[in-house]
Scaffold this active site. Sequence first.
Site, short mmCIF file in Angstrom:
data_model
loop_
_atom_site.label_atom_id
_atom_site.label_comp_id
_atom_site.label_asym_id
_atom_site.label_seq_id
_atom_site.Cartn_x
_atom_site.Cartn_y
_atom_site.Cartn_z
N ILE A 21 64.88 24.75 39.84
CA ILE A 21 65.68 23.79 39.07
C ILE A 21 65.57 22.40 39.72
O ILE A 21 65.50 21.38 39.03
CB ILE A 21 67.16 24.23 39.01
CG1 ILE A 21 67.29 25.56 38.30
CG2 ILE A 21 68.03 23.17 38.33
CD1 ILE A 21 66.84 25.58 36.85
N LYS A 189 78.09 24.66 57.26
CA LYS A 189 77.25 24.69 58.47
C LYS A 189 75.87 24.10 58.21
O LYS A 189 75.20 24.43 57.24
CB LYS A 189 77.08 26.14 58.95
CG LYS A 189 78.38 26.89 59.20
CD LYS A 189 79.29 26.22 60.18
CE LYS A 189 78.93 26.45 61.62
NZ LYS A 189 79.87 25.73 62.54
N GLN A 194 68.90 22.80 59.96
CA GLN A 194 68.21 22.22 61.12
C GLN A 194 67.03 23.11 61.52
O GLN A 194 65.94 22.62 61.82
CB GLN A 194 69.18 22.10 62.29
CG GLN A 194 70.32 21.12 62.04
CD GLN A 194 71.25 21.02 63.25
OE1 GLN A 194 70.82 21.16 64.39
NE2 GLN A 194 72.52 20.79 63.00
N CYS A 389 60.95 41.34 20.13
CA CYS A 389 59.83 42.22 20.49
C CYS A 389 60.26 43.70 20.38
O CYS A 389 60.34 44.22 19.29
CB CYS A 389 59.31 41.86 21.87
SG CYS A 389 57.59 42.34 22.08
N GLY A 391 63.07 44.72 20.55
CA GLY A 391 64.29 44.63 19.73
C GLY A 391 63.97 44.65 18.24
O GLY A 391 64.80 45.07 17.42
N HIS A 535 58.06 36.33 21.20
CA HIS A 535 59.20 35.96 22.06
C HIS A 535 59.60 34.50 21.83
O HIS A 535 59.12 33.62 22.54
CB HIS A 535 58.81 36.15 23.54
CG HIS A 535 58.64 37.58 23.91
ND1 HIS A 535 59.69 38.35 24.37
CD2 HIS A 535 57.56 38.39 23.85
CE1 HIS A 535 59.25 39.57 24.61
NE2 HIS A 535 57.96 39.63 24.30
N GLU A 537 62.12 33.11 22.74
CA GLU A 537 62.84 32.56 23.91
C GLU A 537 61.94 31.75 24.83
O GLU A 537 62.44 31.06 25.72
CB GLU A 537 63.54 33.70 24.68
CG GLU A 537 62.63 34.63 25.47
CD GLU A 537 62.14 35.83 24.67
OE1 GLU A 537 62.05 35.73 23.42
OE2 GLU A 537 61.83 36.87 25.29
N1 GLN Z 1 57.13 47.75 24.72
C1 GLN Z 1 56.83 47.07 23.50
C2 GLN Z 1 55.35 46.82 23.35
O1 GLN Z 1 54.63 46.82 24.32
C3 GLN Z 1 57.59 45.77 23.41
C4 GLN Z 1 57.17 44.77 24.43
C5 GLN Z 1 58.20 43.71 24.66
O2 GLN Z 1 59.34 43.85 24.27
N2 GLN Z 1 57.79 42.63 25.31
O3 GLN Z 1 54.89 46.58 22.28
#
Ligand code: GLN
Length: 562
Positions: A21, A189, A194, A389, A391, A535, A537
């Site tokens: 960061i 401290k 140091q 993914c 999910g 992904h 994210e």
């Molecule tokens: N395990 C799943 C796959 O390989 C999903 C991968 C993940 O969630 N990055 O397709």
Amino acid sequence: MKKHKFIFVVGGVMSGVGKGIACASIGKILQSRGFRINPIKIDPYLNVDAGTMNPKEHGEVFVLSSGLECDQDMGNYERFLDVELLSENYMTNGMVFKTVIDRERSLGYNGKCVEPLFHIVEESLSRIQASVKKSGADITIVEIGGTVGEYQNALFVEAARTMKLRNPNDVIFVLVSYLPIPHMIGEMKTKPTQYAIRTMNSYGVNPDIIIARAERPLDEQRKRKIADFGNIPYQHIISAPDADTIYEVPLNFEKFGLDDIILRLLHQKSKIKSDMIGWRKMVQKAKSASKDVSIAIIGKYFKTGDYVLSDVYISVIESLKHAAYLLDRNPKIEWLDSLDFENQEQSLARLDTFNGVLVPGGFGSRGIEGKIKAIQYVREHAIPYFGLCYGMQLALIEYARHCLGIEDANTTEVNRRTKNAVVDILPEQIEKIAVHDYGASMRLGAYPAVLKKSTIAYDAYSGQKDGRWSVGGKLTEPYTIHERHRHRYEVNPEYIAQFEKGGVIFSGTSPDRVLMEIMELPRNTHPFFIGTQFHPEFTGSLLHPHPLFTAFVEACIARQDM
Ligand code: GLN
């Protein structure tokens, strides 16, 4: 030619104090003064990349557009600097050693004795130079992983020393150190810091700047002590107490005039006055949000001993934060272990207490049935759902089992012999697994997806008028986005028609329509239910929250008002 400038950042005392960061924040304040910044992360482990590591070992595996699997700090850099980093921005001991050893095996060193303390150092330097060249930047910030004094990163510190020796006016050292306040004595401290300075000295370098991380601000007396002991100007000791949000750190640095200090040390004239207006506004929104939005993340990688390891999902958490801040909400994120649903230690009704539920990426079979149960519950109870993914794959398995009547639907990742593999291995992966080729061998990095009109996905992405996520920035039909991937399995093409007939919308597909990239449920059957094979994210930032996360948090807020 203008000389390129380098800032080497090393850590002192212990890891996990926010060196990444600090680097990202230094980059941000210099960027705000008109300089182009090239951040490099060096990791001391022998893995050639981060892809083969269990996330419990080293936190999240971040994926670049190029497909390189790397350290989560690369995500921080991208989220702070709003840049797309290249593979050259990352290196590990494994990468460097492998190159040198492979070269030696092919007689690339002309019979010379190949030694760490020259050849490894030179290879590290030439990688840094290659990155500089590709980046077209003005200043490179190199973060050396680990803490100073470890055997593992010593050759990289040596590379930095060599760089300074060759370019005395173009290289500076920053030490990010930690000042503990032991509860028993209640006093801050300085001694460990140091020692860290002395360790740096033993490598032949002295820090030019010290970022003093601590729970509380550093007082004058201790600042003076560190300055005198370390032979460093008093003004170059920067107090960096814990901040409410990591995004406040650049603003704190700016307050101390750290940008001016660095530019002076690097003999650079500032091009423009700092422009952090947009950034400051978002931080303000984050700090002043009075209402919460509560989100459950159902995963399995966050327990380590008696502690919770949220680093594993850091990009997901940051993406939720970006969206919540944008919408003036305080994100309240809770971790739920999918195994607790599986063995009924946790009641599914608990999910009702959240505004939304997210199932992030994952691998293997542990905890899978618990996730499927949770997904069924949120689908049947109209709770906003976002699957990333795995999910998404699990959401489809759940749907197949309970809405399409395919009771034994599964993924071959969990049951290789399942009769109804609605999620199956990607054809090109079969051979790789057969020969145990697991390194950098998944479907990795940015790929395009074509969006279907009048869907949650289409509306979210096309709301981005700058075309940030669309291929070539183009907003015309077919609306095509690109997002980063990391998977071996996919929706089995043989089941697509059945899913569609049964009510699933595939709102994003590969341009050839073979790979299903986004699934969602129609808005008239569920308020918000979406899964992505990629992904999202990995591509949002504080100044540009990801549109799907924003849409999800919006749906979560709408549920509050119901
Ligand atoms: N395990 C799943 C796959 O390989 C999903 C991968 C993940 O969630 N990055 O397709």
